[in-house]
Design an enzyme around this catalytic site. Structure first.
Site, PDB file in Angstrom:
ATOM      1  CB  ALA A   1      90.411 -11.827  90.767  1.00 28.90           C
TER       2      ALA A   1
ATOM      3  CE  LYS B   1      95.602 -21.908  87.451  1.00 26.16           C
ATOM      4  NZ  LYS B   1      95.765 -20.500  87.719  1.00 26.16           N
TER       5      LYS B   1
ATOM      6  CB  THR C   1      94.568 -13.531  90.800  1.00 24.52           C
ATOM      7  OG1 THR C   1      95.756 -13.893  91.510  1.00 24.52           O
ATOM      8  CG2 THR C   1      93.397 -14.331  91.326  1.00 24.52           C
TER       9      THR C   1
ATOM     10  CB  SER D   1     101.081 -14.734  91.767  1.00 22.89           C
ATOM     11  OG  SER D   1     101.987 -15.493  91.024  1.00 22.89           O
TER      12      SER D   1
ATOM     13  CB  THR E   1      97.754 -19.824  89.871  1.00 25.72           C
ATOM     14  OG1 THR E   1      96.376 -20.126  89.907  1.00 25.72           O
ATOM     15  CG2 THR E   1      98.453 -20.618  90.943  1.00 25.72           C
TER      16      THR E   1
ATOM     17  N   GLY F   1      94.874 -28.783  95.222  1.00 28.65           N
ATOM     18  CA  GLY F   1      95.028 -27.649  94.325  1.00 28.65           C
ATOM     19  C   GLY F   1      96.501 -27.368  94.132  1.00 28.65           C
TER      20      GLY F   1
ATOM     21  CB  CYS G   1      96.815 -10.582  92.368  1.00 28.49           C
ATOM     22  SG  CYS G   1      98.210 -11.529  91.734  1.00 28.49           S
TER      23      CYS G   1
END
Length: 178
Positions: free
Chosen positions: A163, A39, A169, A130, A7, A51, A166
């Site tokens: 996002a 999260k 994500t 991550s 995440t 979080g 990665c």
């Protein structure tokens, strides 16, 4: 069975406001197990944000314990974080939990880990997971060069950048603010 993980969680304090956001992706090995995990939570009557990254069940356990510490210490976030980190490191059950937390109020932001660390990051920017370094790098640049953005906008754009880079994500981003 492989663990569900991966995440990106990012928190920013900017101009007296705090935003904490996370993507919604949970992966199991090289497969997306769920794309819309929530999260980020508001705690202590909406005065503190939390979080998590890591194992979901472990993270929920830690968030519950953190909220207990908040109640025990009258909402003193730093004291609650330190006490949770001490318990996490020394308790036989907690020691096995695999997660990290970011907690924030309008004045401070902290990263809590199972090794007993309570970190107050530089620049009032905290990231875990991550894709954390991608999101953190973007947030540092935005905070340094884009004063016209709000904390929430910085978190949104930084998580979008993470996002795009990665594989752990996604763009299902949830942001909470104070």
């Amino acid at each position: 069975m492989q663990k569900i993980h991966a995440t990106t969680v990012l928190g920013v304090i900017h101009n007296g406001k705090v935003a904490l956001g996370a993507d919604g992706q949970a992966t199991m090995g090289n497969t997306i197990a769920k794309s819309n995990v929530r999260k980020v939570r508001k705690l202590y009557g909406g005065k503190i944000l939390a979080g998590f990254a890591g194992s979901t069940a472990d993270a929920f356990t830690l968030i519950e314990r953190f909220e207990e510490k908040l109640n025990a210490f009258g909402g003193n976030m730093k004291r609650a974080a330190i006490e949770l980190a001490k318990d996490w490191r020394t308790d036989r059950f907690l020691r096995k939990l695999e997660a990290m937390l970011i907690v924030a109020n309008e004045a401070e932001i902290l990263i809590i880990s199972g090794t007993g660390d309570v970190l107050e990051p530089d620049n009032q920017i905290a990231s875990i997971g991550s894709g954390s370094m991608y999101a953190q790098s973007a947030a540092i640049a935005l905070k340094k060069h884009a004063d016209n953005l709000t904390a929430e906008q910085m978190v949104q754009e930084s998580l979008n950048i993470a996002a795009d880079i990665c594989i752990y994500t996604n763009h299902n981003i949830i942001i909470e603010t104070l």
